[in-house]
Design a protein around this motif. Structure first.
Motif, PDB file in Angstrom:
ATOM      1  N   VAL A 118      -2.194  -9.271 -12.642  1.00 48.42           N
ATOM      2  CA  VAL A 118      -0.914  -8.596 -12.201  1.00 48.42           C
ATOM      3  C   VAL A 118      -1.291  -7.184 -12.072  1.00 48.42           C
ATOM      4  CG1 VAL A 118       0.961  -7.838 -13.401  1.00 48.42           C
ATOM      5  CG2 VAL A 118       1.011 -10.079 -13.045  1.00 48.42           C
ATOM      6  N   PRO A 119      -2.121  -6.546 -13.021  1.00 51.61           N
ATOM      7  CA  PRO A 119      -2.380  -5.061 -12.847  1.00 51.61           C
ATOM      8  C   PRO A 119      -3.099  -5.009 -11.537  1.00 51.61           C
ATOM      9  CG  PRO A 119      -2.890  -5.509 -14.826  1.00 51.61           C
ATOM     10  CD  PRO A 119      -2.624  -6.743 -14.234  1.00 51.61           C
ATOM     11  N   SER A 120      -3.897  -5.414 -11.032  1.00 49.07           N
ATOM     12  CA  SER A 120      -4.644  -5.550  -9.546  1.00 49.07           C
ATOM     13  C   SER A 120      -3.505  -5.557  -8.415  1.00 49.07           C
ATOM     14  CB  SER A 120      -5.604  -6.373  -9.620  1.00 49.07           C
ATOM     15  OG  SER A 120      -6.727  -6.457 -10.527  1.00 49.07           O
ATOM     16  N   VAL A 121      -2.746  -6.619  -8.752  1.00 49.67           N
ATOM     17  CA  VAL A 121      -1.749  -6.808  -7.543  1.00 49.67           C
ATOM     18  C   VAL A 121      -0.869  -5.581  -7.512  1.00 49.67           C
ATOM     19  CG1 VAL A 121       0.212  -8.247  -6.816  1.00 49.67           C
ATOM     20  CG2 VAL A 121      -1.635  -9.188  -7.773  1.00 49.67           C
ATOM     21  N   ALA A 122      -0.305  -5.203  -8.624  1.00 46.19           N
ATOM     22  CA  ALA A 122       0.559  -4.013  -9.151  1.00 46.19           C
ATOM     23  C   ALA A 122       0.031  -2.827  -8.173  1.00 46.19           C
ATOM     24  CB  ALA A 122       0.828  -3.882 -10.531  1.00 46.19           C
ATOM     25  N   ALA A 123      -1.325  -2.578  -8.250  1.00 48.41           N
ATOM     26  CA  ALA A 123      -2.205  -1.474  -7.868  1.00 48.41           C
ATOM     27  C   ALA A 123      -1.977  -1.543  -6.210  1.00 48.41           C
ATOM     28  CB  ALA A 123      -3.550  -1.682  -8.330  1.00 48.41           C
ATOM     29  N   VAL A 124      -2.096  -2.886  -5.828  1.00 47.29           N
ATOM     30  CA  VAL A 124      -2.376  -3.002  -4.340  1.00 47.29           C
ATOM     31  C   VAL A 124      -0.865  -2.511  -3.718  1.00 47.29           C
ATOM     32  CG1 VAL A 124      -2.422  -4.545  -2.428  1.00 47.29           C
ATOM     33  CG2 VAL A 124      -3.916  -4.816  -4.046  1.00 47.29           C
ATOM     34  N   VAL A 125       0.219  -3.137  -4.460  1.00 50.35           N
ATOM     35  CA  VAL A 125       1.526  -2.815  -4.120  1.00 50.35           C
ATOM     36  C   VAL A 125       1.889  -1.573  -4.153  1.00 50.35           C
ATOM     37  CG1 VAL A 125       4.005  -3.544  -4.398  1.00 50.35           C
ATOM     38  CG2 VAL A 125       2.241  -5.213  -4.487  1.00 50.35           C
ATOM     39  N   ILE A 126       1.545  -0.902  -5.326  1.00 45.33           N
ATOM     40  CA  ILE A 126       1.899   0.553  -5.595  1.00 45.33           C
ATOM     41  C   ILE A 126       1.015   1.424  -4.469  1.00 45.33           C
ATOM     42  CG2 ILE A 126       1.738   2.226  -7.251  1.00 45.33           C
ATOM     43  CD1 ILE A 126       3.671   0.647  -8.372  1.00 45.33           C
ATOM     44  N   ARG A 127      -0.029   0.998  -4.033  1.00 51.19           N
ATOM     45  CA  ARG A 127      -0.679   1.925  -3.197  1.00 51.19           C
ATOM     46  C   ARG A 127       0.044   1.854  -1.862  1.00 51.19           C
ATOM     47  NH1 ARG A 127      -7.246   1.271  -3.219  1.00 51.19           N
ATOM     48  NH2 ARG A 127      -7.566   2.907  -4.611  1.00 51.19           N
ATOM     49  N   ARG A 128       0.427   0.495  -1.516  1.00 48.32           N
ATOM     50  CA  ARG A 128       1.247   0.348  -0.226  1.00 48.32           C
ATOM     51  C   ARG A 128       2.552   1.276  -0.257  1.00 48.32           C
ATOM     52  NH1 ARG A 128      -0.121  -5.288   1.922  1.00 48.32           N
ATOM     53  NH2 ARG A 128      -2.223  -4.946   2.369  1.00 48.32           N
ATOM     54  N   LEU A 129       3.057   1.281  -1.419  1.00 46.92           N
ATOM     55  CA  LEU A 129       4.390   1.951  -1.699  1.00 46.92           C
ATOM     56  C   LEU A 129       4.121   3.324  -1.477  1.00 46.92           C
ATOM     57  CD1 LEU A 129       7.292   1.361  -2.834  1.00 46.92           C
ATOM     58  CD2 LEU A 129       6.236   2.245  -5.163  1.00 46.92           C
ATOM     59  N   GLY A 130       2.850   3.937  -2.093  1.00 48.13           N
ATOM     60  CA  GLY A 130       2.322   5.158  -2.033  1.00 48.13           C
ATOM     61  C   GLY A 130       2.498   5.773  -0.486  1.00 48.13           C
ATOM     62  N   ALA A 131       1.728   4.766   0.396  1.00 51.07           N
ATOM     63  CA  ALA A 131       1.472   5.138   1.617  1.00 51.07           C
ATOM     64  C   ALA A 131       2.907   5.305   2.312  1.00 51.07           C
ATOM     65  CB  ALA A 131       0.609   4.307   2.268  1.00 51.07           C
ATOM     66  N   GLY A 132       3.708   4.418   1.912  1.00 50.38           N
ATOM     67  CA  GLY A 132       5.126   4.538   2.764  1.00 50.38           C
ATOM     68  C   GLY A 132       5.719   5.583   2.201  1.00 50.38           C
ATOM     69  N   LEU A 133       5.809   6.064   1.113  1.00 51.14           N
ATOM     70  CA  LEU A 133       6.340   7.251   0.672  1.00 51.14           C
ATOM     71  C   LEU A 133       5.903   8.409   1.342  1.00 51.14           C
ATOM     72  CD1 LEU A 133       8.595   8.323  -1.405  1.00 51.14           C
ATOM     73  CD2 LEU A 133       6.662   8.519  -3.112  1.00 51.14           C
ATOM     74  N   ALA A 134       4.392   8.556   1.361  1.00 51.64           N
ATOM     75  CA  ALA A 134       3.947   9.713   2.051  1.00 51.64           C
ATOM     76  C   ALA A 134       4.250   9.811   3.409  1.00 51.64           C
ATOM     77  CB  ALA A 134       2.368   9.639   1.805  1.00 51.64           C
TER      78      ALA A 134
END
Lengths: 226, 743
Positions: free
Chosen positions: B378-394
């Motif tokens: 789950v942490p790895s998946v969370a990292a992928v999702v969170i990174r995408r979220l970060g890119a979207g936020l930026a």
């Protein structure tokens, strides 16, 4: 008393002591628009304190610092911050950029924080970077070379079109080639942008490029001997 | 040569002292020092608290065993008996307790420990906790006259519900359930009182160790590595200067010894407080005896020293030098997540979802294997999702010109670790609490029915059994009840003479028959006939409907008019029907104990709920430990996030100082930490609902508590906002102190 040229930097009788030691002892300096000054001196002589006083981050014990027609030693809080954002730009020794942001974003950030419209901020950032020879793509700033990073820092300092540009050892962390390129760029700015440039440096090769070279020693600022 | 050695020894010891001192001043001067100082205090305190909690639990079990050994009855077959004894169960609400019925044969023999004398006929000594809990059911009068409290030395623990009762007028008692005893105290713990309701010590310690000790260990690691980048660099420098492992260790000890010692001392305080007086624990309501805690006093210094050594050892072990031989600078950008981890996560989810289509062990294995794979990745998946979220936020920040959103988005993309750690803590927290709630609500179908019946009936239908229900006993019992109660007999219906084939059937296969005089039957709306007739369909009386359901052996109840008990016809059990469900059981139990021999009173289906209540009380302990563990875990991730956020914050300091925009840090904290965490809370809550409902549909039992989920999710949401604000404000404070270095 108001300086004749509102774009100039004028320092009058600046005195400041820290930790019981007199760091600045009656420093006077006037720099008209379009002129550059290099300040040299041994370590601990108070060069950075002088810059901080001009920025308004250090309150001197005595004296006045006129920037764009106003004495910033008499200004407080928001008024001082607003005046600093509008009229002063700084280039730090290590660039102090955010490595995760692209160069354009790093440069535009200063304009955004200064309240500029974001479209104009990004357009100006791209123009500035192009003019300074930094790739204005999406590469994170952390991936750039040392020279490119310092040029980005210069662009960031210029984006708010400041009347006074300060640089604290801007080439201290660069190799010779990068140093020359950044120094040439910096000292071309007063002529191109009509601003005042004050550079603090240890490097005689950099200081030689300035219109005037001053030496700060024992709290006194004087013309450096050739 | 002989002189050189002491001189070099002195030099060496001076060096150690110098290194310790340098370590101490490094602690005072290094950036983020205060955060590490307090996190080490917290970590040492939590580790000590776990150690002392293990000690406290062992002390409670040990004390209980010791006192049980002193009060354990010594059974005998011979003539030297000093008393007759009968152990019987009873309950207050759904909480069971033990009643020790006593009749002394030799009045000069010492009474049981904890009571000053043998009770007189009709007298009862009660434990303080039983008296407190049973106040609503008039427990003081239930067993006769109240003679006093059982002293702590005669109880398993101060939390125990126990009673010594001498029945009225039974002297000496008859009946084969009474046993002879020669006194009390066997030297062996025995199974008496509270010990019957508690989990074994080893199991209890294991749960405590895993649920509270695990997070405490995480906190120790986080505190040890808090702001590690600077110290790792210093280590590399010490190595470069020719320092060995021991030199680095001295430096590290000098830096950490003070906060670890302070934390250890703080961690001992809760146990010290428990020694002052009996203390009730939250959530479980368990009363911890101060005497037991005082008996463990000798071991506290040992636990403190062990915990101190362990934490300091962990700090040393985690204080590594860079062995890569490359730069000492930490990596700025996180590595990409390997794709296989995402595939494994999907596989785990697939296994969990597919498990209901299998049976038995295979289903269990698939569910467990799927869960392990799921949670591990789950942490790895969370990292992928969170990174995408970060890119979207930026992207959003850049498009709209929101500086804080742009920076937050870029930081999340470059270093998703902070948000991932916080997210995983929140998701696991929500999942764990929901799972514990759903598991402990599991009753089995009979338990669920019993709970429904209880909600409908309250105490309006009660079954009463006794050793013998003679005509006289029943008359006395009925007379002892206040008005508003009806008493009827409940027996297997005797088969009519026309059906001789039913003669040999066991009682549970026979239909049950209600028997009472005509006026009682009429008041209950039943037909009055001397011959046994089936009760007509639905009577409109919920009490009779539920009675048929719980006592009818799956057949319609029958009704017959007649006396409840006669000399020739003693009922097997009585049913007491009250005109309201709110009257409680107190009056009925008091009347039963006053007039019947060894009575037992219970609601329909109560036996099913007793078991479920035991599960729920184990669940309470798990919730208590899990809550403590989660609090520690959240604290750990909060500290590590704050530490990293401060490092991020330092990057922005020069620009923020120059432009005097300190508000940007608070916005950054909200965008960088709060916003993703609030999103994660929503997703975590949805996952918890799915998992909970999945378990309920899998077991066809249990219930989902929306209020618990809502309050947990609200707490997680508040935690998210608080983390962002704290991170933002502390970064702003640190940044505003920033000044260019050099001269």
């Amino acid at each position: 008393m108001v300086a004749e040229d509102p774009g100039a930097l004028r320092i009058e009788g600046l005195r400041h002591s820290a930790g019981g030691r007199l760091v600045l002892d009656g420093v006077d300096l006037t720099v008209p628009r379009g002129e550059s000054v290099a300040v040299t001196g041994p370590s601990g002589s108070g060069k950075t304190t002088l810059l901080m006083s001009v920025l308004g981050l250090v309150k001197p014990d005595q004296g006045a610092v006129w920037v764009a027609g106003r004495d910033i030693t008499r200004m407080r809080g928001r008024a001082l911050a607003a005046h600093r954002r509008a009229n002063l730009g700084v280039v730090f020794q290590f660039g102090e950029l955010l490595p995760e942001l692209s160069p354009v974003e790093n440069v535009a950030l200063a304009a955004l924080l200064a309240g500029q419209d974001h479209k104009r901020a990004y357009a100006s950032a791209e123009d500035l970077l192009r003019g300074l020879g930094v790739p204005a793509d999406e590469t994170p700033t952390g991936m750039l070379s040392g020279g490119e990073r310092q040029r980005t820092a210069v662009a960031r300092a210029l984006i708010t079109e400041p009347a006074v540009l300060l640089a604290d050892e801007p080439t201290g962390s660069l190799d010779r080639a990068a140093r020359d390129s950044v120094a040439d760029l910096l000292f071309s700015l007063p002529a191109r942008h009509g601003c005042v440039l004050v550079v603090v440096t240890h490097d005689p090769a950099v200081a030689d490029r300035a219109d005037r070279t001053l030496r700060l020693d024992m709290g006194h600022l004087a013309e450096a001997l050739a | 040569m002989t002189r050189a050695r002491p001189a070099s020894g002195r030099r060496e010891s001076r060096l150690w002292v110098q290194l310790l001192r340098m370590g101490r001043s490094a602690r005072e001067r290094s950036p983020g020092n205060r955060l590490r100082f307090f996190s080490l205090i917290l970590a040492a305190a939590m580790a000590t608290l776990t150690a002392t909690a293990l000690l406290a639990v062992t002390a409670v079990y040990h004390g209980r065993d010791e006192r049980n050994a002193h009060r354990n009855p010594r059974y005998t077959e011979g003539h030297e008996a000093v008393a007759m004894l009968l152990l019987q169960g009873d309950a207050v609400g759904d909480l069971t307790h033990e009643v020790s019925m006593l009749v002394p044969l030799d009045a000069s023999a010492p009474p049981p420990p904890g009571i000053p004398r043998w009770p007189e006929p009709g007298e009862a000594f009660l434990s303080p906790e039983l008296l407190r809990l049973g106040a609503g059911e008039q427990i003081k009068e239930r067993y006769g006259r109240y003679a006093g409290l059982i002293a702590p030395e005669g109880l398993g623990s101060v939390n125990e519900r126990y009673a010594y009762v001498r029945p009225p007028g039974v002297d000496p008692p008859r009946g084969n359930r009474w046993t002879k005893i020669t006194g009390f105290g066997t030297g062996r713990p025995g199974a008496l009182g509270e010990v019957l309701d508690v989990a074994p010590l080893s199991q209890f310690l294991m749960v405590l160790l895993v649920v509270a000790g695990g997070p405490a260990a995480v906190l120790v690691v986080v505190a040890a590595r808090c702001g590690s980048a600077g110290r790792d660099r210093r280590n590399a420098l010490l190595t470069a200067l020719g320092g060995g492992w021991r030199h680095r260790a001295m430096f590290t000890v000098g830096e950490a010894v003070m906060p670890v010692a302070v934390g250890t001392a703080a961690g001992v305080l809760p146990l010290a407080a428990l020694m002052i007086g009996d203390t009730r624990l939250p959530i479980t309501g368990y009363l911890v005896g101060a005497e037991d805690m005082r008996s463990a006093a000798w071991a506290i210094p040992l636990a403190a020293v062990a915990s101190f050594t362990l934490v300091l050892g962990a700090v040393l072990a985690l204080h590594r030098a860079d062995r890569s031989g490359r730069a000492t600078r930490p990596r700025v950008f996180a590595r990409p997540i390997p794709r296989w981890r995402l595939v494994v996560c999907g596989l785990g989810l697939l296994l969990v979802a597919a498990s209901p289509y299998w049976t038995g062990l295979t289903r269990f294995f698939l569910y467990m294997a799927g869960s392990v794979l799921l949670w591990a990745t789950v942490p790895s998946v969370a990292a992928v999702v969170i990174r995408r979220l970060g890119a979207g936020l930026a992207r959003l920040g850049r498009l709209r010109g929101w500086a804080a959103a742009l920076i937050a988005g870029r930081w999340i993309t470059a270093r998703p670790g902070v948000v991932v750690r916080l997210s995983v803590a929140i998701v696991i927290g929500l999942g764990l609490i929901t799972q514990v709630q759903v598991w402990t609500s599991w009753l089995g179908s009979m338990g669920m029915d019993a709970r429904i019946a209880q909600a409908r009936l309250g105490d309006s239908v009660l079954f009463v059994r006794a050793a013998t229900l003679t005509e006289q006993n029943v008359r006395w019992f009925t007379a002892a009840l206040p008005s508003g109660y009806e008493v009827v007999a409940l027996d297997p219906s005797r088969p009519p003479a026309s059906r001789p084939e039913a003669e040999g059937l066991p009682p549970e296969a026979l239909p049950q028959e209600l028997r009472a005089p005509c006026p009682v039957l009429r008041r209950l709306g039943l037909t009055c006939s001397t011959s046994s007739t089936p009760m007509s369909g639905t009577t409109g009386d919920v009490r009779l409907d539920e009675l048929e359901r719980w006592a009818g052996n799956g057949k319609p109840l029958r009704v017959r008019s007649g006396p409840v008990a006669t000399t020739g016809e003693r009922p097997e059990r009585l049913v007491v029907l009250a005109d309201s469900g709110d009257r409680g059981q107190g009056a009925v139990k008091r009347a039963a104990y006053a007039t019947l021999e060894r009575p037992h009173v219970e609601r329909p289906g109560q036996g099913w709920l007793m078991g479920a209540n035991n599960t729920a009380s184990y669940g309470d302990w798990t919730v208590l430990f899990a809550t403590a563990g989660l609090a520690i875990l959240l604290l750990a991730v909060m500290i590590s996030s704050a530490a990293e956020f401060l490092i991020f914050g330092a990057e922005l300091a020069p620009l923020a100082v120059q432009t005097d925009r300190r508000g940007v840090f608070v916005l950054l904290g909200l965008w960088n930490l709060s916003m993703p965490l609030v999103l994660v809370t929503v997703v975590g809550a949805l996952v918890a609902v799915w998992q909970g409902q999945f378990f309920i549909s899998l077991t066809q039992s249990g219930s989902f508590s929306w209020p618990i989920l809502l309050s947990t999710a609200t707490s997680a949401g508040s935690f998210a906002v608080l983390t962002g604000l704290l991170g933002g404000l502390s970064a702003s404070r640190t940044a505003m102190r920033w000044r260019p270095r050099a001269d």
